[in-house]
Design a protein around this motif. Structure first.
Motif, PDB file in Angstrom:
ATOM      1  N   UNK A 141       0.801  -1.226   0.000  1.00  0.00           N
ATOM      2  CA  UNK A 141       0.000   0.000   0.000  1.00  0.00           C
ATOM      3  C   UNK A 141       0.834   1.276   0.000  1.00  0.00           C
ATOM      4  N   UNK A 142       1.962   1.268   0.710  1.00  0.00           N
ATOM      5  CA  UNK A 142       2.782   2.476   0.747  1.00  0.00           C
ATOM      6  C   UNK A 142       3.439   2.724  -0.610  1.00  0.00           C
ATOM      7  N   UNK A 143       3.750   1.640  -1.332  1.00  0.00           N
ATOM      8  CA  UNK A 143       4.305   1.791  -2.670  1.00  0.00           C
ATOM      9  C   UNK A 143       3.280   2.442  -3.588  1.00  0.00           C
ATOM     10  N   UNK A 144       2.064   1.942  -3.556  1.00  0.00           N
ATOM     11  CA  UNK A 144       0.987   2.515  -4.382  1.00  0.00           C
ATOM     12  C   UNK A 144       0.752   3.981  -4.040  1.00  0.00           C
ATOM     13  N   UNK A 145       0.754   4.280  -2.744  1.00  0.00           N
ATOM     14  CA  UNK A 145       0.492   5.652  -2.311  1.00  0.00           C
ATOM     15  C   UNK A 145       1.625   6.587  -2.734  1.00  0.00           C
ATOM     16  N   UNK A 146       2.880   6.127  -2.610  1.00  0.00           N
ATOM     17  CA  UNK A 146       4.023   6.964  -2.982  1.00  0.00           C
ATOM     18  C   UNK A 146       3.970   7.334  -4.462  1.00  0.00           C
ATOM     19  N   UNK A 147       3.643   6.374  -5.320  1.00  0.00           N
ATOM     20  CA  UNK A 147       3.588   6.659  -6.746  1.00  0.00           C
ATOM     21  C   UNK A 147       2.352   7.485  -7.104  1.00  0.00           C
ATOM     22  N   UNK A 172      10.395   2.969  10.867  1.00  0.00           N
ATOM     23  CA  UNK A 172      10.792   4.357  11.079  1.00  0.00           C
ATOM     24  C   UNK A 172      10.030   5.288  10.133  1.00  0.00           C
ATOM     25  N   UNK A 173       9.986   6.589  10.445  1.00  0.00           N
ATOM     26  CA  UNK A 173       9.345   7.551   9.539  1.00  0.00           C
ATOM     27  C   UNK A 173      10.104   7.621   8.215  1.00  0.00           C
ATOM     28  N   UNK A 174       9.400   7.986   7.167  1.00  0.00           N
ATOM     29  CA  UNK A 174      10.047   8.138   5.868  1.00  0.00           C
ATOM     30  C   UNK A 174      10.878   9.414   5.828  1.00  0.00           C
ATOM     31  N   UNK A 175      11.975   9.335   5.063  1.00  0.00           N
ATOM     32  CA  UNK A 175      12.785  10.512   4.735  1.00  0.00           C
ATOM     33  C   UNK A 175      12.925  10.509   3.217  1.00  0.00           C
ATOM     34  N   UNK A 176      13.524  11.542   2.677  1.00  0.00           N
ATOM     35  CA  UNK A 176      13.606  11.669   1.218  1.00  0.00           C
ATOM     36  C   UNK A 176      14.304  10.472   0.582  1.00  0.00           C
ATOM     37  N   UNK A 177      15.384   9.994   1.202  1.00  0.00           N
ATOM     38  CA  UNK A 177      16.141   8.890   0.598  1.00  0.00           C
ATOM     39  C   UNK A 177      15.325   7.600   0.523  1.00  0.00           C
ATOM     40  N   UNK A 217      12.033   7.365   0.349  1.00  0.00           N
ATOM     41  CA  UNK A 217      11.003   7.552  -0.676  1.00  0.00           C
ATOM     42  C   UNK A 217      11.617   7.444  -2.066  1.00  0.00           C
ATOM     43  N   UNK A 218      12.802   8.040  -2.236  1.00  0.00           N
ATOM     44  CA  UNK A 218      13.469   7.990  -3.531  1.00  0.00           C
ATOM     45  C   UNK A 218      13.802   6.559  -3.930  1.00  0.00           C
ATOM     46  N   UNK A 219      14.175   5.719  -2.949  1.00  0.00           N
ATOM     47  CA  UNK A 219      14.496   4.324  -3.258  1.00  0.00           C
ATOM     48  C   UNK A 219      13.277   3.581  -3.774  1.00  0.00           C
ATOM     49  N   UNK A 266      11.280   6.718 -13.097  1.00  0.00           N
ATOM     50  CA  UNK A 266      11.246   7.869 -12.195  1.00  0.00           C
ATOM     51  C   UNK A 266      11.936   9.075 -12.809  1.00  0.00           C
ATOM     52  N   UNK A 267      13.004   8.870 -13.590  1.00  0.00           N
ATOM     53  CA  UNK A 267      13.732   9.994 -14.196  1.00  0.00           C
ATOM     54  C   UNK A 267      12.903  10.712 -15.229  1.00  0.00           C
ATOM     55  N   UNK A 268      11.784  10.055 -15.673  1.00  0.00           N
ATOM     56  CA  UNK A 268      10.933  10.675 -16.684  1.00  0.00           C
ATOM     57  C   UNK A 268       9.924  11.640 -16.072  1.00  0.00           C
ATOM     58  N   UNK A 269       9.813  11.661 -14.727  1.00  0.00           N
ATOM     59  CA  UNK A 269       8.822  12.493 -14.087  1.00  0.00           C
ATOM     60  C   UNK A 269       9.126  13.963 -14.344  1.00  0.00           C
TER      61      UNK A 269
END
Length: 264
Positions: free
Chosen positions: A177-183, A210-215, A217-219, A255-258
């Motif tokens: 679910x977190x993967x779907x939500x992130x995208x 743990x809480x998410x950080x930018x890294x 989420x980027x992964x 992701x680089x196409x965003x």
């Protein structure tokens, strides 16, 4: 009587529990050698399932811990490659022991018996061991490449949203679910910082709780093709149709196409 330390190791290359030169065999050889050479094995250290190319916490404890002379005069191993197959690593460890005035004794090779030729034989033996390790790595890598070319999971850490089951990638319902939500958020052109804030506010957390950080989420975002059902081995490998079930529908973009306006 000479007080010594016994050290044994089997690597993942040797497949713990099935290695013909396993822990029990090594320990028995060390015990017999000690008995025949007026030695007492006062303490044992063991690395089980530790690859020769990686850190050996047991041997590191000997090198960096409280081991010293006195009371220990030597570290006894059944074979030199139990310490390391890599020549540089082996001689580094040997040098560190020498600084403690502790000898390194290899039973199988018994280098000391060769007098002035001992250093030459020792270096040659380690060179052969290092070549053997490289060959093992090449065979393992080749096998993984073949498996990856067929879309099969070739090992390594599963990306968030998946878990390894029966040596295959399968969807992890607790993480997908977190993967779907992130995208979903990223495809709505949210910045990474905004995605992090949203996921944390909505109660999502990383695999480690743990809480998410930018890294982190980027992964996730960098694995879009994997989540769309594709697979590749290594950064330079070609994407092929994977054998795992996709979490995301195909989008035709990475992701680089965003849109750059969404980037931080």
């Amino acid at each position: 009587m000479i007080n010594v330390i016994g050290y044994t190791r089997v690597s993942t290359d040797g497949q713990t529990g099935e290695d013909k030169f396993g822990l029990d065999v090594q320990r028995k050889q060390i015990e017999e050698y000690a008995a025949a050479h007026d030695m007492t094995v006062v303490k044992w250290f063991c690395d089980e399932g530790e690859s020769g190319a990686k850190e050996r916490p047991g041997f590191d404890e000997i090198i960096y811990g409280e081991v010293s002379n006195p009371p220990y005069e030597a570290v006894v191993v059944a074979k030199s490659d139990r310490v390391a197959r890599d020549i540089n690593v082996y001689y580094y460890y040997k040098m560190m022991l020498m600084k403690k005035d502790v000898k390194l004794i290899s039973i199988c090779e018994d280098f000391a018996a060769f007098g002035v030729f001992a250093p030459m034989l020792e270096a040659f033996t380690l060179c052969v061991a290092e070549m053997e390790r490289d060959n093992i790595n090449k065979r393992t890598s080749a096998g993984r490449k073949v498996k990856a070319a067929q879309g099969g999971y070739s090992g390594g850490r599963a990306p968030m949203g998946y878990k390894v089951q029966d040596k295959k990638l399968v969807i992890n319902p607790a993480e997908s679910p977190v993967v779907l939500r992130a995208f979903e958020l990223r495809d709505n052109h949210m910045t990474l910082s905004a995605i992090v804030d949203t996921l944390n506010r909505e109660g999502y957390h990383t695999r480690n709780g743990k809480p998410f950080v930018i890294s982190t989420v980027q992964s996730i975002l960098n694995n879009r093709k994997t989540y769309e059902g594709y697979y590749r081995y290594g950064k330079d490998g070609e994407w092929v149709k994977g054998q795992h079930e996709p979490i995301l529908p195909p989008s035709g973009k990475e992701e680089s196409d965003v849109d750059e306006t969404a980037a931080d």
